[in-house]
Structures are given as C-alpha cells and as structure tokens.
Scaffold this motif. Structure first.
Motif, mmCIF file in Angstrom:
data_model
loop_
_atom_site.group_PDB
_atom_site.id
_atom_site.type_symbol
_atom_site.label_atom_id
_atom_site.label_comp_id
_atom_site.label_asym_id
_atom_site.label_seq_id
_atom_site.Cartn_x
_atom_site.Cartn_y
_atom_site.Cartn_z
ATOM 1 N N ARG A 152 1.087 -1.113 0.113
ATOM 2 C CA ARG A 152 0.026 0.038 -0.251
ATOM 3 C C ARG A 152 1.018 1.372 -0.014
ATOM 4 O O ARG A 152 2.065 1.228 0.524
ATOM 5 C CB ARG A 152 -1.078 -0.328 1.206
ATOM 6 N N ASN A 204 -18.830 -3.847 -2.360
ATOM 7 C CA ASN A 204 -17.734 -3.649 -1.251
ATOM 8 C C ASN A 204 -18.298 -4.499 -0.020
ATOM 9 O O ASN A 204 -17.482 -5.089 0.776
ATOM 10 C CB ASN A 204 -17.941 -2.134 -0.758
ATOM 11 N N ARG A 219 -15.962 -7.403 1.874
ATOM 12 C CA ARG A 219 -15.745 -7.296 3.185
ATOM 13 C C ARG A 219 -16.140 -8.440 3.936
ATOM 14 O O ARG A 219 -15.358 -8.854 4.867
ATOM 15 C CB ARG A 219 -16.303 -5.977 3.930
ATOM 16 N N MET A 260 -5.870 -3.648 2.277
ATOM 17 C CA MET A 260 -6.675 -2.948 3.132
ATOM 18 C C MET A 260 -6.273 -3.041 4.822
ATOM 19 O O MET A 260 -6.428 -2.025 5.427
ATOM 20 C CB MET A 260 -8.158 -3.384 3.067
ATOM 21 N N ASP A 263 -8.508 -1.601 7.299
ATOM 22 C CA ASP A 263 -9.322 -0.379 7.076
ATOM 23 C C ASP A 263 -10.603 -0.570 6.330
ATOM 24 O O ASP A 263 -10.610 -1.615 5.770
ATOM 25 C CB ASP A 263 -8.511 0.571 5.976
ATOM 26 N N LYS A 301 -7.555 -6.591 -1.041
ATOM 27 C CA LYS A 301 -7.731 -5.501 -1.867
ATOM 28 C C LYS A 301 -9.273 -5.776 -2.804
ATOM 29 O O LYS A 301 -10.109 -5.507 -2.105
ATOM 30 C CB LYS A 301 -6.471 -5.416 -3.080
ATOM 31 N N SER A 310 -6.530 0.242 -1.264
ATOM 32 C CA SER A 310 -6.301 -0.701 -2.279
ATOM 33 C C SER A 310 -5.927 -0.318 -3.637
ATOM 34 O O SER A 310 -4.891 -1.110 -4.157
ATOM 35 C CB SER A 310 -7.741 -1.534 -2.378
ATOM 36 N N HIS A 343 -8.627 8.646 3.761
ATOM 37 C CA HIS A 343 -9.205 7.274 4.169
ATOM 38 C C HIS A 343 -10.603 6.798 3.921
ATOM 39 O O HIS A 343 -11.331 6.182 4.324
ATOM 40 C CB HIS A 343 -9.100 7.052 5.795
#
Length: 482
Positions: A18, A231, A235, A293, A296, A302, A309, A410
């Motif tokens: 990153r 997303n 996640r 990530m 985060d 990613k 990412s 962020h």
C-alpha cells in the motif's frame, strides 16, 4: 540514440504494497531507508493508482500500457488472453531497441503461463520451488501450511536466502554480474511480498511487535445501507471470522516486517549497481500492483477502489546524468499504464500506438502535465478519478460514493451535492464515449441485486463460488509457474 545515451532500466515491482507503507510517504513506524533513498534521489508520485486492483489485470496494464477493461477483462481470470500484439509489450519493446532484457520472479498476466512477454530471458519462480523442496526433503507445508491469501502470521520455515524476495533479488544480482558489458540492460525484478501469506523470517517477523501502528480506519458508512453491494460482499466474504484487535496488530506488524525485508533487499541491488559502476546510468522505477486494506474499512486484501487498495507507491529515480531536480513529490494523477510509455521514451524504443498510458517524463522534468480522467473497473465496480475527486459506481446495485482524496485520505466522508453530481456527469460522459455496456440509453446500469446474508456468502464460498474460488489456481499460476 546511442547506447551511451540510453539509460539502463531497473523496474522493481512488489505485490500488495500500500502507498502509505513507506517512511518517505509519512508512515510513523516502518523503516524503508532504500525506498527513501530512491525518493530522495528521484520523484515520488503521491497520486498513483492502478486501474484494476487485482494482480493479473494490473500487471497486464503495466506490460501493455492499456487499462484492463480496454484489454477486455477487468477481473481475476487465468484463461483470458490480451489482444495485444506481442511486439507491443514492454519486454518486446526494450528487446527490439537493443536492450539485454531479463525478468525475475512473478509474472501473472493475461498471457500463457510460459510466455516471456518479449523478454529475452525469464527466471521463473519454479527455481525457488525446487530449492525449497530440496531444503525440506520433499516435505509439504512449504509456507507453514498457509494458503496464498490467508492472513494468519507465521514465522518462515525457510532460511532467508529461500524467502521469495531474497531469492528474486539474488537472481537479479547474478544477472547484473554476468550481463553483457557495453549493452544497456532492462531488468525487471518482480517480488511477491508483502502479499500474504504473512510469513517472514526474523528479525522481520517480530520487528514491529511493540510499535504503535494505530488502529484501522473504519468509516461510518461501512455497514450501512449506503455501502455498495460489491464492497459488502468483499468485506464480509473475506472476513468470515473477524480478527481481534490483537490479531489485527499482529497482521499489520508482520506486514510491515515484510516491507522492511523487501526494502533491505533493494539495498543489495543498489549496492550491486554501485559496485559495477552502473548506478549513475540507471533509471529505477519502484511500484506495486495494488495495495492492501489491512483492516481499513473493516476489510483485508484488496479488490476495491478505496485508497488503501487502489492507490500504490510509485517512485522514479532518473539517472544522475539527466541532471533533474531530486527529491520532489509530484501529485500528478498517474497510473500503472504510464510505465510502458515512460520506459519506451527513456529507452528510445518507440511507444506503440493505441496505449492509454502517458509518459511520466514531463512530470520528471517538473513540467505541467495535462489533466485527465482515470477510469478504473473491477468486475462491476467502477472508479473515475480527476486527480482530486474520486467517484465510485457499483453496477450491481446502483450505489455510488464520491470522495475528496486530497482532504479525505481514508474515504471516510462521502460527498453529496455539486462534487457528486459533477463527477457522476463526467462518468456518464466517459462511458458514453467508450460505448461502455454499463451505460444504456444514457443511464447507468443498475442490476438491482439483492444483498446476501453472511451465511449465504459462506455457503457460496464452500461451494467454490465465493471470494476464495481462485486461490488454488492463483497458487499454481503465480507462485510456481510465474
């Protein structure tokens, strides 16, 4: 252009590094003295992105100068083959221009596994596999039993010289020692760290155990109805058992240890070039194919266009003989497709027609670069970036997000009103100009998919249809074949 005028080329790429995990980028804990040196002697691009934050499409953009969706595949696909003439690929351009070309390490692109991509010679990762196999007397478990995308840290079972990064750098140093004198070289060293599995030897495994690494940043929109379906599935699908705060700290600390080991190995390359008298005549580029990530947004891995990412480190250190101002930080919007035209221009290799990327040479000289839009796509996820504002669209469910990347590093504060409306309008215009299938009759496509429950995602994963479906193939394609 004579050989004396053309620089040697050293391209160094890592995997899943990153952009903020470097001391020169302001990280408060990680030690990266050699990456810092490249930045102090060259230009660090603070606004660099990949157009598709997954290994295969990102690397294909690098060697072709074309974005993944323009190639015809913006996803992890081991069977797709890019429709680009071989003579237009990066290795071919440098080789045809009279460079002695060598690629060491990971390939992982939209080409057959054995394709050299125009490089005269490739030192495949299979050589490391054989060395590790011999060291372990043929016993299984060469990576402590961990899969290629698992985040449970473990100390390496191998000595340092059999770690992937160290091995790749050693092969690169051997090439530099035995290369043909009087001929410029084009060396690409492609390492796998700090990609999982989180396996490294000491002192790097415990180097940051007691460091203050802060906490992952989890924006308030995560877990709400405003979170895009794509997303959410990434996640939840990748994080079936949430890590404890202690486990997250351990993952982040070992990740930084892998970064520092990578950096120290780069120091070996720099020393080798200095000893051979080639350092001042070598153009060095360091970057990574996507970020990580690290907790985060409640995510690991990613596969999204959030900053951790899609944003990547990019440092270009020009030869001292060019006489350019060192130590600059450039905030021009740049991308991985820019690497090919940059190296083609520097090497006098001629940039092939049809590339999306634009040479970084004006930025290196401190000249103004004409503003442009960066369109990224990963499956049904889109990003449009204008250099400051980033618009995200999910065709799966029609949800959108817009961020001011300069003020919100962020992705914590989604924008509304004028910035959102303007970026959406630019996105629609861009898709219309591309005749993109995710725009129909002037309207953005919304597939209106329902949101699966965590239990449904786990069932899909067990059936081989979830986020981990490609892990076995990834291991075969990238770790041992190339």
């Amino acid at each position: 252009m004579s050989d004396r005028e053309r620089p040697n080329v050293l391209l160094i790429t890592s995997d899943q590094h990153r952009a903020d995990a470097m001391a020169c980028a302001g990280h408060p804990a990680v030690r990266t003295p050699h990456l810092d040196r490249l930045a102090y002697e060259g230009v660090r691009f603070s606004n660099a992105y990949v157009d598709c934050p997954v290994c295969i499409p990102a690397r294909s953009a690098l060697i072709s100068g074309r974005r993944a969706h323009e190639l015809g595949c913006c996803s992890y696909s081991t069977g797709f083959r890019m429709p680009v003439p071989r003579e237009d690929l990066l290795g071919s351009r440098l080789t045809a221009a009279g460079y002695q070309t060598e690629l060491v390490g990971k390939t992982h692109w939209f080409l057959p596994p054995s394709d050299r991509g125009g490089f005269e010679h490739v030192t495949w990762m299979a050589g490391l596999r054989r060395a590790q196999f011999a060291y372990s007397d043929g016993r299984p478990g060469m990576q402590a039993g961990l899969g290629y995308n698992e985040f449970d840290p473990a100390p390496s079972a191998f000595p340092p010289h059999l770690h992937t990064t160290n091995w790749c750098v050693e092969q690169g140093c051997r090439f530099l020692e035995t290369r043909e004198e009087g001929t410029p070289f084009g060396l690409w060293i492609s390492v796998q760290d700090p990609h999982p599995p989180m396996v490294i030897h000491e002192p790097y495994f415990s180097m940051y155990d007691d460091a203050d690494l802060g906490e992952p940043v989890v924006p308030g929109w995560i877990g709400t109805d405003g979170e895009p379906l794509t997303n959410y599935t990434e996640r939840v699908g990748w994080n079936k058992k949430p890590f404890t705060p202690e486990e997250i700290h351990r993952i982040r600390s070992v990740y930084l240890g892998m970064v520092t080991n990578l950096d120290h190995q780069l120091g070996r390359l720099i020393a080798q070039l200095q000893m051979l008298g080639a350092w001042d005549d070598t153009l060095v580029i360091y970057s990574s194919d996507h970020g990580e990530m690290l907790g985060d947004a409640g995510m690991f891995s990613k596969r999204c266009f959030l900053e951790a990412s899609a944003k990547v480190p990019l440092i270009v250190r020009p030869p001292a003989s060019w006489g350019l101002e060192p130590g600059r930080v450039c905030d021009d919007l740049v991308e991985w497709a820019d690497v090919l035209p940059t190296l083609c221009e520097a090497a006098g290799a001629g940039t092939p027609a049809g590339v999306t990327g634009r040479s970084l040479m004006p930025s290196l000289r401190g000249e103004a670069r004409e503003p442009h839009l960066l369109h990224g796509q990963l499956d049904e996820r889109h990003m449009l970036h204008d250099g400051r504002f980033k618009y995200l669209w999910s065709a799966a469910d029609g949800r959108e997000l817009c961020f001011d990347t300069a003020a919100d590093p962020h992705d914590e504060h989604p924008l509304h009103g004028e910035p959102l409306d303007r970026m959406r309008g630019l996105f629609v215009e861009h898709l219309a100009a591309e005749h993109h299938p995710h725009l129909r009759d002037g309207t953005l496509v919304n597939e209106r998919r329902e949101r699966p429950t965590p239990a449904q995602l786990r069932a899909l994963d067990r059936a081989g249809l979830g986020p981990t479906e490609h892990l076995g193939q990834a291991l075969r394609d990238t770790m041992w074949i190339g």
